[in-house]
Design an enzyme around this catalytic site. Structure first.
Site, mmCIF file in Angstrom:
data_model
loop_
_atom_site.group_PDB
_atom_site.id
_atom_site.type_symbol
_atom_site.label_atom_id
_atom_site.label_comp_id
_atom_site.label_asym_id
_atom_site.label_seq_id
_atom_site.Cartn_x
_atom_site.Cartn_y
_atom_site.Cartn_z
ATOM 1 N N SER A 17 3.907 7.236 -10.610
ATOM 2 C CA SER A 17 5.350 7.465 -10.624
ATOM 3 C C SER A 17 5.680 8.576 -11.625
ATOM 4 O O SER A 17 5.202 9.692 -11.486
ATOM 5 C CB SER A 17 6.084 6.157 -10.934
ATOM 6 O OG SER A 17 7.444 6.261 -10.638
ATOM 7 N N ASP B 74 9.037 4.618 0.332
ATOM 8 C CA ASP B 74 9.324 4.592 -1.107
ATOM 9 C C ASP B 74 10.694 5.224 -1.382
ATOM 10 O O ASP B 74 10.875 6.422 -1.153
ATOM 11 C CB ASP B 74 8.234 5.368 -1.838
ATOM 12 C CG ASP B 74 8.328 5.267 -3.357
ATOM 13 O OD1 ASP B 74 9.369 4.794 -3.857
ATOM 14 O OD2 ASP B 74 7.370 5.662 -4.027
ATOM 15 N N HIS C 169 7.086 2.064 -2.894
ATOM 16 C CA HIS C 169 6.686 2.482 -4.232
ATOM 17 C C HIS C 169 5.567 1.624 -4.811
ATOM 18 O O HIS C 169 4.702 2.123 -5.522
ATOM 19 C CB HIS C 169 7.912 2.418 -5.154
ATOM 20 C CG HIS C 169 7.747 3.174 -6.432
ATOM 21 N ND1 HIS C 169 7.665 4.547 -6.476
ATOM 22 C CD2 HIS C 169 7.646 2.753 -7.724
ATOM 23 C CE1 HIS C 169 7.535 4.946 -7.733
ATOM 24 N NE2 HIS C 169 7.505 3.876 -8.507
#
Length: 697
Positions: A548, A634, A669
């Site tokens: 991320s 995501d 995600h």
């Protein structure tokens, strides 16, 4: 195993797209990979345009081809990691009134079941069976699971796309029958009112932003839900929580540097929310209800590392706040729990966490002590308010997680559970150390690491260095079973506690954001070079990993110091920073401006981000091997960021090192759902890591 990539790497078509901001024109050859109907794709992946899907499938095929010779190793790694998980693991139930509530897995199960047992003894009652609910779904994730104050209903939510649009449902207890009440497109959490005949929740808009709080009365259509509060600023997140005494509903409104609360009595679903303290840029506060009072954790009035205030519940406006625990520079107060007679806080001092218990009446305090050099702590708390006992967790990089009940009055510590490692684990076989790496500006950056005892420090060991460095998030020096598959093969596993996190206080966070963001990257590079200088590894044996915002870190260090790393693993990497921060229709863009800057409104912010944005700074140079991992649905880091980045890396890479992407077409995600399915992705990334350093089994 050959480390050279096959020759058939996907080469997406270049369709130049120009964008001019602040007099600067940039050309993006791969902008077309961003689906115009991305909102629809989040809810229904089949709506993805055929040309984009064809390219993503080609990326998966290429990655599979390159890692074909690791299939056996992947199975071995999966079996190892699964073997360290107690398949029928269960939590220690938390007491609440007549019941104690907990969760457990069945052997071989992917998802937990939630249960309760009578407090005075009796049979376990299964409230929700996660495996049963997930049956037949490619993706399934349970959000909230919460019981009503009268123990007659269960509020639960699920996401079956990976897009984090959750559906809320209500289950009658003890019958276990779901009511017709169902609310779609929520953030996944909710709070019952005091009577248990309705609940508050946050609904997401089409851009995946939590813009409205509603009250749903049981037995009524969701279309009739009453609007409680609407947040008109797209730059703020919002969620709803309740108090342990079931006397307040709290609406928390915040971005990454500013917060605001609105409260309403939990026994009056018709009440209008009341503002506590108006939002003021850079001022944060959190409320902890405590009977007739609130405790307030805040950085108001220059308390950079936070202080604790209190105010009467009848009027918690700032004029009534008085200090309880003063600000102390270098002691960062992270969170607090209030009980009838005690106040418990988790804080970080000298780079290590600690728990402090304070008697409310006298103000006397004591610290719960621990012996290891580096460790992790967490507060679990309690459903109950009038109690002398709270729960916490402890672990280190060598010590499996332990769960304790702590009696605040007697100071007795009761071990309830130690994390089992079924395949076996002896902490004495490992060494954990804490190093300090000198950054270019003289700052000392902590490194936590673990390796097998007796390993020679001659630079021959491979090393996986993990980093994050954003949003003030601290990566704890906690026990993790998955890295043991590397450590037991001779790796050093290290965590770089770089700026952008709060590892050394709030100033450590501020020194790694906005115009100081590059400190995060140079800190990580300094940690890598320090590990080499100290003999823990060598640059051709060093692997970097982050996900991320940590994936953005991976992209930045790949551009800045490509020869320092043998390979890079970037999970859901936030690498197209400038384009994303220029697109205010994306779910997280306005709330992220305080963290990164607003390049739409500010030329200075534009230039700052443009100078480090990984996608924009890919250059003709020999890149290390790269594995990027992404999820189609995501909403946080959109799939096209890693897809574009990988394509541009291939255009400019002058080495023979492979540039790979694995995209999960059924997840978002967090990757694959289920505790074992997610291990398959970890096994794939570890197989890539091992292949890069020539370890075949």
């Amino acid at each position: 195993m050959s480390a050279q990539a096959p020759s058939s790497a996907p080469r997406p078509e270049k369709r130049p797209h120009e964008d001019t901001r602040h007099g600067v024109t940039r050309t993006d050859d791969y902008a077309w990979l961003r689906a115009e109907n991305w909102q629809e794709v989040l809810k229904d992946p089949s709506r993805l345009a055929a040309d984009i899907r064809t390219h993503l499938e080609a990326e998966n095929a290429y990655q599979e081809q390159f890692l074909e010779d690791t299939k056996g190793l992947q199975k071995t790694l999966f079996a190892e990691m699964k073997g360290r998980i107690k398949e029928d693991d269960s939590s220690v139930p938390l007491k609440d009134g007549p019941f104690a509530y907990g969760s457990a897995f069945r052997e071989g199960g992917e998802h937990p079941r939630f249960f309760r047992v009578p407090r005075e003894g009796g049979e376990e009652e299964v409230l929700l069976d996660g495996d049963g609910e997930a049956d037949g779904r490619a993706y399934f994730h349970i959000g909230t699971v919460d019981h009503s104050p009268d123990h007659g209903h269960l509020l639960w939510s699920y996401d079956d796309k990976g897009s984090e649009f959750y559906t809320l449902k209500v289950r009658a207890l003890p019958s276990g029958t779901d009511l017709e009440d169902e609310v779609e497109n929520t953030s996944g959490s909710g709070s019952f009112n005091a009577g248990g005949n309705g609940f508050y929740y946050t609904r997401l808009d089409d851009n995946h932003r939590p813009s409205k709080v509603f009250f749903h009365a049981l037995g009524t259509p969701a279309a009739e839900d009453r609007l409680i509060y609407e947040e008109t600023d797209p730059g703020f997140f919002m969620n709803v929580v309740d108090s342990r005494l079931n006397d307040w509903i709290l609406i928390s409104i915040h971005d990454h540097e500013t917060s605001e609360y609105r409260i309403l009595p939990a026994d009056d679903p018709h009440a209008a929310p009341r503002l506590v303290a108006e939002r003021e840029t850079g001022v944060q506060y959190d409320l902890e209800p405590a009977g007739e009072a609130f405790f307030i954790l805040t950085n108001r009035d220059g308390a950079k590392d936070f202080k604790i205030m209190t105010a009467p519940a009848a009027d918690p406006s700032p004029a009534t706040w008085r200090e309880v625990v003063p600000h102390e520079p270098g002691r960062l107060i992270l969170s607090l729990l209030a009980f009838k007679d005690y106040l418990v806080r988790l804080e970080r001092k000298d780079g290590l966490p600690r728990i402090v218990v304070r008697e409310r009446a006298s103000g006397d305090e004591h610290v719960i002590a621990f012996d290891e050099e580096a460790y992790s702590l967490g507060l679990i708390g309690s459903f109950e308010y009038d109690t002398d006992v709270f729960r916490f967790t402890y672990s280190s990089m060598t010590t499996p997680a332990q769960e304790f009940d702590y009696n605040m009055r007697t100071r007795a510590r009761t071990l309830l559970k130690t994390q089992e490692v079924p395949s076996g684990h002896d902490p004495a076989d490992y060494v954990t150390r804490r190093l300090m790496a000198p950054a270019p500006d003289g700052a000392l950056v902590p490194i936590s690491l673990v390796h097998r005892r007796g390993m020679p420090l001659d630079g021959s060991a491979p090393c996986l260095l993990f980093g994050y460095g954003a949003y003030g998030i601290t990566i704890p020096a906690a026990f993790r079973t998955n890295p043991l598959s590397l450590v037991d093969r001779g790796f050093v596993y290290a965590i770089a506690h770089i700026r952008g996190g709060k590892d050394k206080g709030f100033a450590w966070y501020e020194d790694g954001k906005r115009e100081k963001k590059t400190n995060t990257f140079t800190d990580f590079i300094a940690c890598a070079r320090h590990l080499v200088a100290e003999g823990y590894t060598s640059h051709d044996r060093l692997i970097a990993e982050g996900g991320s915002a940590g994936g953005m870190l991976m992209g930045a260090v790949a551009n800045m110091a490509p020869r320092d790393f043998r390979a890079i693993v970037a999970g859901v990497p936030f690498v197209d920073v400038l384009n994303t921060m220029l697109d205010d229709t994306l779910p997280l863009t306005p709330p992220e401006w305080p963290e990164w800057g607003n390049p739409i409104a500010s030329r200075e912010d534009y230039e700052t981000i443009a100078a480090y944005s990984p996608y924009d700074n890919v250059a003709d140079q020999p890149y290390p091997a790269v594995l990027a991992i992404a999820g189609l649905t995501d909403p946080r880091v959109t799939y096209w960021e890693p897809a574009k980045w990988v394509a541009r890396l291939r255009d400019h890479n002058t080495s023979d090192n492979p540039i790979l992407m694995k995209i999960n077409l059924d997840a978002g995600h967090a990757g694959a759902s289920g505790r074992f399915s997610s291990l398959e992705e970890k096994a794939l990334s570890y197989a890539f890591v091992l292949k890069m350093v020539g370890i075949e089994e």
